[in-house]
Write an enzyme that holds these catalytic residues in place. Structure first.
Site, mmCIF file in Angstrom:
data_model
loop_
_atom_site.group_PDB
_atom_site.id
_atom_site.type_symbol
_atom_site.label_atom_id
_atom_site.label_comp_id
_atom_site.label_asym_id
_atom_site.label_seq_id
_atom_site.Cartn_x
_atom_site.Cartn_y
_atom_site.Cartn_z
ATOM 1 C CG ASP A 20 7.147 51.950 15.590
ATOM 2 O OD1 ASP A 20 8.296 51.831 16.034
ATOM 3 O OD2 ASP A 20 6.132 51.599 16.210
ATOM 4 C CG ASP B 13 9.433 49.042 19.988
ATOM 5 O OD1 ASP B 13 8.217 48.784 20.058
ATOM 6 O OD2 ASP B 13 9.934 49.764 19.106
HETATM 7 C C1 DX5 Z 1 8.071 47.199 15.571
HETATM 8 C C2 DX5 Z 1 7.823 48.546 16.206
HETATM 9 C C3 DX5 Z 1 7.010 48.578 17.435
HETATM 10 C C4 DX5 Z 1 5.588 48.142 17.273
HETATM 11 C C5 DX5 Z 1 5.157 47.570 18.571
HETATM 12 O O1 DX5 Z 1 8.915 47.410 14.494
HETATM 13 O O2 DX5 Z 1 9.087 49.114 16.531
HETATM 14 O O3 DX5 Z 1 7.053 49.868 18.058
HETATM 15 O O4 DX5 Z 1 4.707 49.167 16.908
HETATM 16 O O5 DX5 Z 1 3.890 47.048 18.392
HETATM 17 P P1 DX5 Z 1 3.322 45.897 19.315
HETATM 18 O O6 DX5 Z 1 3.296 46.430 20.725
HETATM 19 O O7 DX5 Z 1 1.973 45.675 18.733
HETATM 20 O O8 DX5 Z 1 4.241 44.727 19.188
HETATM 21 ZN ZN ZN Z 2 9.186 51.017 17.661
#
Ligand code: DX5
Ligand code: ZN
Length: 223
Positions: A39, A179
């Site tokens: 990310d 995601d």
């Molecule tokens: C949010 C990101 C995600 C995040 C997901 O902006 O794109 O990839 O890291 O994290 P979790 O699985 O903890 O929601």
């Molecule tokens: Zn992401």
């Protein structure tokens, strides 16, 4: 049930232990993850600063997994080349971060990298209509962008169904990636709505046994 093929697991490093990143990547690889998800934020498009091409470059030699770069940055065209050089296998860009989406997708593909488009939670799937020929995956963001550990927004299931119907009508093998907020409760309805790639951040890295968790996720996804 969507009838699609095996669930792919993308481990989102934002939730990993940054003091031990190499070991975290090795551990999720041996636990059966398929992609490593990065990310990338710029402090403008979202109010967070995470990592840049250096981190992708550092991870590249230690894993065979596909390195999946999610750009949450304004004007992503500026950073396609640095992430390509760092060893990304796929790069996804948000519809709302560029005025020239097709040009950016073509730039990504010109580096022999898979191009993805990201739909933020308030952006309608109809925005995708003219870019389906240029992408190999569609990342449906199921939380507001920028931070891990949030709850999945409930309207996400409907949006995924809409995207899945568009992909079916288009007759292509574009993968649908979820995601944000993917966990043992949300994964089954996400799979049912048509998700192929499940991005796992906090729900995976908060566990002390990745090798046990990934098969549990696949079981809940039913594929
Ligand atoms: C949010 C990101 C995600 C995040 C997901 O902006 O794109 O990839 O890291 O994290 P979790 O699985 O903890 O929601
Ligand atoms: Zn992401």
């Amino acid at each position: 049930m969507s009838g699609r093929s095996r669930a792919l697991i993308a481990a989102s490093l934002l939730a990993a232990d940054f003091t031990n990143l190499g070991e975290e990547v090795r551990a999720v690889e041996s636990a059966g993850a398929d992609w490593i998800h990065f990310d990338i934020t710029d402090g403008h498009f979202v109010e967070n600063l995470t990592m840049g091409p250096l981190v992708v470059e550092a991870i590249r030699p230690i894993t065979k997994l596909a390195l999946d770069v999610h750009l949450m940055i304004e004007d992503p065209a500026r950073f396609i080349k640095p992430f390509a050089r760092a060893g990304a296998d796929s790069i996804s860009v948000h519809v709302e971060t560029t005025r020239h989406l097709i040009r950016v997708l073509e730039m990504i593909r010109a580096h022999n990298i898979k191009a993805g488009v990201v739909l933020s939670p308030a952006i309608g799937p109809e925005q995708l209509k003219w870019v389906l020929d240029y992408v190999s995956h569609i990342l449906v963001l199921t939380v507001s962008p920028g931070f891990g550990g949030q709850r999945l927004l409930p309207h996400s299931y409907d949006r995924i169904r809409m995207v899945a119907a568009m992909v079916r009508d288009h007759g292509s093998d574009i993968l649908i990636q979820a995601d944000g907020g993917v966990n043992l409760t949300t994964i089954a309805p996400l799979a049912d709505a048509g998700v192929d790639v499940f991005t796992l951040g906090s729900a995976l890295f908060s566990s002390d046994d990745y090798g046990a968790m990934i098969p549990r996720f696949r079981k809940e996804a039913g594929r």
